[in-house]
Design a protein around this motif. Structure first.
Motif, mmCIF file in Angstrom:
data_model
loop_
_atom_site.group_PDB
_atom_site.id
_atom_site.type_symbol
_atom_site.label_atom_id
_atom_site.label_comp_id
_atom_site.label_asym_id
_atom_site.label_seq_id
_atom_site.Cartn_x
_atom_site.Cartn_y
_atom_site.Cartn_z
ATOM 1 N N ARG A 71 28.066 33.454 37.905
ATOM 2 C CA ARG A 71 26.839 33.903 37.247
ATOM 3 C C ARG A 71 27.123 34.766 36.025
ATOM 4 N NH1 ARG A 71 23.126 35.858 42.427
ATOM 5 N NH2 ARG A 71 23.137 33.867 43.565
ATOM 6 N N GLY A 72 28.387 34.856 35.656
ATOM 7 C CA GLY A 72 28.781 35.724 34.559
ATOM 8 C C GLY A 72 29.306 37.038 35.093
ATOM 9 N N GLY A 73 30.055 37.751 34.268
ATOM 10 C CA GLY A 73 30.614 39.031 34.679
ATOM 11 C C GLY A 73 32.018 38.888 35.231
ATOM 12 N N VAL A 74 32.772 39.982 35.157
ATOM 13 C CA VAL A 74 34.150 40.024 35.633
ATOM 14 C C VAL A 74 34.213 40.934 36.854
ATOM 15 C CG1 VAL A 74 36.528 40.677 35.071
ATOM 16 C CG2 VAL A 74 35.100 39.575 33.343
ATOM 17 N N GLN A 114 49.046 46.505 30.021
ATOM 18 C CA GLN A 114 48.376 46.926 31.249
ATOM 19 C C GLN A 114 46.871 46.692 31.163
ATOM 20 O OE1 GLN A 114 49.761 48.312 34.360
ATOM 21 N NE2 GLN A 114 51.306 47.068 33.337
ATOM 22 N N GLY A 115 46.517 45.434 30.896
ATOM 23 C CA GLY A 115 45.109 45.113 30.775
ATOM 24 C C GLY A 115 44.827 43.646 31.025
ATOM 25 N N LEU A 116 43.559 43.314 30.946
ATOM 26 C CA LEU A 116 43.072 41.989 31.294
ATOM 27 C C LEU A 116 42.418 41.343 30.082
ATOM 28 C CD1 LEU A 116 42.217 39.896 33.546
ATOM 29 C CD2 LEU A 116 40.122 41.248 33.771
ATOM 30 N N HIS A 117 42.825 40.101 29.775
ATOM 31 C CA HIS A 117 42.229 39.331 28.688
ATOM 32 C C HIS A 117 41.262 38.304 29.270
ATOM 33 C CE1 HIS A 117 44.864 40.746 25.409
ATOM 34 N NE2 HIS A 117 45.808 40.786 26.327
ATOM 35 N N TRP A 135 40.112 44.251 28.762
ATOM 36 C CA TRP A 135 39.853 45.427 29.587
ATOM 37 C C TRP A 135 41.127 46.239 29.733
ATOM 38 C CZ3 TRP A 135 41.186 46.277 35.059
ATOM 39 C CH2 TRP A 135 40.613 47.457 35.562
ATOM 40 N N ASP A 136 41.074 47.493 29.271
ATOM 41 C CA ASP A 136 42.202 48.413 29.377
ATOM 42 C C ASP A 136 42.101 49.123 30.724
ATOM 43 O OD1 ASP A 136 44.099 50.371 29.190
ATOM 44 O OD2 ASP A 136 43.486 51.108 27.228
ATOM 45 N N PHE A 143 37.044 46.137 25.311
ATOM 46 C CA PHE A 143 37.112 45.922 23.873
ATOM 47 C C PHE A 143 36.787 44.461 23.580
ATOM 48 C CE2 PHE A 143 39.891 49.429 24.860
ATOM 49 C CZ PHE A 143 39.603 50.366 23.883
ATOM 50 N N GLU A 144 36.124 44.230 22.459
ATOM 51 C CA GLU A 144 35.741 42.875 22.068
ATOM 52 C C GLU A 144 36.618 42.407 20.921
ATOM 53 O OE1 GLU A 144 31.460 41.399 22.347
ATOM 54 O OE2 GLU A 144 31.727 41.671 20.184
#
Length: 297
Positions: A71-74, A114-117, A135-136, A143-144
């Motif tokens: 449905r969207g979202g992480v 140390q983040g997620l793309h 996401w840091d 961040f976009e």
């Protein structure tokens, strides 16, 4: 087992360990524990959200699973099945607008940063510039990103896990057939100018019935890099930025306070540097705020 998973429209298989396998479906998530031929058990983990089709998941070194919801979202999920939204009340609406019939979501963990793309990969390239998100984990901040060139859009990703430090990099396959990698030492995106910007706000008082007097905006940038431009906004409401009350150029290092004292309901600060082959980094920022009477109806 075959009936349950097939009947639920399986969209992703997430192998966690020898004894644990997760099935992402359209609107459910199931967990298989143990060998299904030797008394293994299938349990329901979520009946609220499923997992988007494809490689819309990844795992960090601590064993936390991240996935893009149907449905969207992480979301972040522990091996025990505890699920937590990382985007709720932040960028949820932007991710809900993604058309999953046109774009598949590719998620990858970046060990170096140390983040997620989170990437949008189109099934058919049509010259559209697409947004990506990062996401840091250390700062719990989103961040976009947006590649300026329509021919360099992300088609696929791969983590190169070599022995030496420089060999452990995130590789990106692009629309033009070139494989590129992240390099923090570069000041351009393979020749394209980097237009970096960040918006802070709204800054509001706890008492929503009170106006605020904002003053003494202080910004410190990294001393070994370049400067940036700033825009300081004071709005009449928390969702109204309005026009800048002060704008100017910030130098590297500590910058003095710009003059002025402004009344309003909220404050915003935007920092930006779009110059060619320049780098900048924010070290610290402060803003003074004082009560300035009740709002008029």
């Amino acid at each position: 087992l075959q009936y349950l998973v097939a009947g639920a429209d399986k969209t992703a298989s997430i192998p966690y360990s020898d004894d644990l396998l997760l099935f992402g479906c359209d609107s459910n998530i199931y967990r298989l524990t143990g060998d299904p031929m030797a008394g293994g058990q299938l349990d329901s983990v979520s009946t609220v959200t499923g997992v988007a089709f494809g490689d819309a998941w990844c795992k960090d070194p601590e064993g936390i699973i991240y996935f893009f919801g149907s449905r969207g979202g992480v979301y972040a999920m522990s091996p025990q099945g505890e699920i937590q939204s990382l985007t709720q009340s932040r960028i949820e609406r932007r991710l809900q607008d993604i058309d999953l019939e046109r774009y598949r979501i590719k998620m990858v963990w970046n060990d170096r940063e140390q983040g997620l793309h989170v990437y949008q990969c189109p099934f058919y390239f049509d010259g559209v510039v697409l947004r990506a998100w990062y996401w840091d984990k250390r700062n719990n901040a989103w961040f976009e990103d947006e590649l300026a060139s329509s021919t360099k859009q992300v088609a696929s990703t791969c983590v190169m896990d070599g022995d030496s430090y420089d060999d452990r990099r995130l590789l990106i396959g692009c629309e033009d057939g070139v494989v590129r990698m992240y390099d923090n030492k570069r000041a351009s995106d393979d020749g394209d100018r980097v237009d970096s910007r960040v918006l802070f706000g709204p800054v509001v008082m706890e008492q929503s019935s009170m106006k605020t007097r904002f003053c003494k905006l202080g910004v410190e940038l990294a001393s070994d890099q370049n400067g940036a431009e700033y825009d300081w906004y004071v709005g009449r409401a928390a969702d109204e930025r309005g026009d800048p009350v002060r704008s100017g150029v910030l130098n590297s290092g500590v910058n003095g306070y710009p003059g002025g004292m402004f009344r309003g309901a909220s404050a915003w600060v935007r920092l930006r540097n779009g110059a060619d082959a320049q780098r900048w980094a924010l070290e610290a920022m402060s803003l003074s705020a004082y009560p300035a009477g009740r709002k008029r109806l």
